[in-house]
Design an enzyme around this catalytic site. Sequence first.
Site, mmCIF file in Angstrom:
data_model
loop_
_atom_site.group_PDB
_atom_site.id
_atom_site.type_symbol
_atom_site.label_atom_id
_atom_site.label_comp_id
_atom_site.label_asym_id
_atom_site.label_seq_id
_atom_site.Cartn_x
_atom_site.Cartn_y
_atom_site.Cartn_z
ATOM 1 N N HIS A 129 -0.446 -1.563 -1.887
ATOM 2 C CA HIS A 129 -0.725 -0.260 -1.301
ATOM 3 C C HIS A 129 -1.389 -0.416 0.061
ATOM 4 C CE1 HIS A 129 -0.019 1.370 -5.366
ATOM 5 N NE2 HIS A 129 0.254 2.498 -4.724
ATOM 6 N N LYS A 133 -6.410 2.826 0.426
ATOM 7 C CA LYS A 133 -6.478 3.166 -1.004
ATOM 8 C C LYS A 133 -7.770 2.647 -1.604
ATOM 9 C CE LYS A 133 -3.803 3.154 -5.288
ATOM 10 N NZ LYS A 133 -3.989 4.623 -5.441
#
Length: 235
Positions: A129, A133
């Site tokens: 990600h 995040k």
Amino acid sequence: MKILVIGKGRMGSLIETTALSHGHEVIGKVDIFDSDQILNTSCDVVIDFSHRDNVKWVCEYCKEKNASLVMGTTGLEEEHMESLHALSKTNAVFFSYNYSYGVAVMRKALELVTPLLEKDFDIEMVEKHHNQKADAPSGTAMMLLDTLDPEKEYKHVFGRQGMVGKRQKEIGISAIRGGSVAGEHTVFYFGQDETISITHNATSRQIFVNGAIKAAEFIVNQEPGFYSMDDLLNQ
């Protein structure tokens, strides 16, 4: 359909824009700091992709206004899930860690493949990600882990370091963070002289937004209960 969007970040803005493009009305876009702005306003569906700190008041708002809830916030703990399940007794609640149609299909594939391979193959998962995040592993990774090991028969190993010893009956989960990666999840099955991998790669957050709008359009007509992407696939 009248929609209240929780969260003012990138996801909130995408949800607002997409909802409007589908002909829906967005009555507001708020978070915990200005939630008082909508206390006297009702809606049909609340869509929340914000932060777990919003869960409690959002559930209270939905119950008071008799609104359905589409919850996509990750990093939830047991107390937050209890709030969602409690709300589902009186309101329609749609919950998923991932609103991508492709991820929903990937789960179906894992349910089919894993029992055929688990005896002779080692299972690992890697998720990637963007660098903003906050939680790791991702909610999607944890959802896929539940699919891989529904009976909790494996040891779950989150990253490895040092003298970890010979591999046991375990599933390893690794989280990678960097750049602007929207989301990538790969499940590996490592056998003797062969490897099988199943990957879902998200190139844009828009796929999650599209799924959330579909979930909202679905749940607005449902009876109280707890719904998921499986219900959306099977409608």
